[in-house]
Design a protein around this motif. Structure first.
Motif, PDB file in Angstrom:
ATOM      1  N   ALA A  43      30.661 101.406  10.742  1.00 41.14           N
ATOM      2  CA  ALA A  43      32.029 102.059  10.734  1.00 41.14           C
ATOM      3  C   ALA A  43      32.003 103.344  10.525  1.00 41.14           C
ATOM      4  N   SER A  44      31.220 103.827   9.423  1.00 38.67           N
ATOM      5  CA  SER A  44      31.168 105.257   8.949  1.00 38.67           C
ATOM      6  C   SER A  44      30.316 105.867  10.140  1.00 38.67           C
ATOM      7  N   ARG A  46      29.828 105.317  13.247  1.00 41.36           N
ATOM      8  CA  ARG A  46      30.496 105.621  14.277  1.00 41.36           C
ATOM      9  C   ARG A  46      31.589 106.559  14.377  1.00 41.36           C
ATOM     10  N   ARG A  47      32.325 106.912  13.277  1.00 43.96           N
ATOM     11  CA  ARG A  47      33.389 107.907  12.924  1.00 43.96           C
ATOM     12  C   ARG A  47      32.490 109.193  13.018  1.00 43.96           C
ATOM     13  N   ALA A  48      31.424 109.278  12.342  1.00 42.11           N
ATOM     14  CA  ALA A  48      30.644 110.373  12.402  1.00 42.11           C
ATOM     15  C   ALA A  48      30.275 110.801  13.757  1.00 42.11           C
ATOM     16  N   ARG A  50      31.474 109.697  16.549  1.00 42.60           N
ATOM     17  CA  ARG A  50      32.652 109.985  17.545  1.00 42.60           C
ATOM     18  C   ARG A  50      33.243 111.348  17.179  1.00 42.60           C
ATOM     19  N   LYS A  51      33.504 111.665  16.025  1.00 39.86           N
ATOM     20  CA  LYS A  51      33.743 113.201  15.729  1.00 39.86           C
ATOM     21  C   LYS A  51      32.898 114.272  16.247  1.00 39.86           C
ATOM     22  N   GLU A  55      35.744 110.958  21.721  1.00 34.01           N
ATOM     23  CA  GLU A  55      35.999 109.624  21.964  1.00 34.01           C
ATOM     24  C   GLU A  55      35.677 108.866  23.238  1.00 34.01           C
TER      25      GLU A  55
END
Length: 114
Positions: A43-44, A46-48, A50-51, A55
Motif C-alpha cells: 500500500a505505501s 503503491r501510494r509513492a 502513484r504520486k 493515477e
C-alpha cells in the motif's frame, strides 16, 4: 474608400479532421518498468509510485523481500519516453531502484483501435 475585413467562413475553419488532431498529438510509448522501493507494505509503495507517476499507471507487486525490507513493482505507464518516467521516479523517490525497462511505441493507428 474604407476596406472591410474579410471573414472566413465557418466551413473553412472547421477543416480539422480526427486524423489531423492525432498527427498533432505527441507520440506516446507504453513504458513497463520494474521499481524496487523500501518497505514491505504494498500500500505505501503503491501510494509513492502513484504520486510520482499519476493515477493512470498500472502497478503490480511482483516480489516482496522481507529480509532486505523492500518490495518490487512492475509498472505500466503511458509516457512520451522512458526518460520522462525515470525522471519522474528519480524526482519523487529517493531510495528506489530501477530494474528492467521496456518501452513500446504506440502508433496513432494502434491507438485508434483501442
Amino acid at each position: 474608400m474604407q476596406s472591410q475585413p474579410i471573414l472566413a467562413s465557418s466551413r473553412a475553419a472547421s477543416r480539422c479532421t480526427p486524423a489531423t488532431k492525432l498527427a498533432q498529438q505527441p507520440a506516446l510509448s507504453l513504458v513497463t518498468i520494474d521499481v524496487t522501493v523500501p518497505g514491505t507494505s504494498s500500500a505505501s509503495g503503491r501510494r509513492a509510485l502513484r504520486k510520482a507517476l499519476g493515477e493512470g499507471s498500472r502497478l503490480f507487486a511482483i516480489d516482496l523481500d522481507k529480509r532486505n525490507e523492500c518490495i518490487t513493482f512492475r509498472v505500466d505507464v503511458m509516457a512520451r519516453s522512458v526518460g520522462d518516467v525515470v525522471g519522474a521516479l528519480a524526482g519523487a523517490l529517493r531510495r528506489a531502484t530501477i530494474g528492467r525497462v521496456h518501452a513500446v511505441h504506440v502508433t496513432h493507428s494502434n491507438a485508434q483501435h483501442h
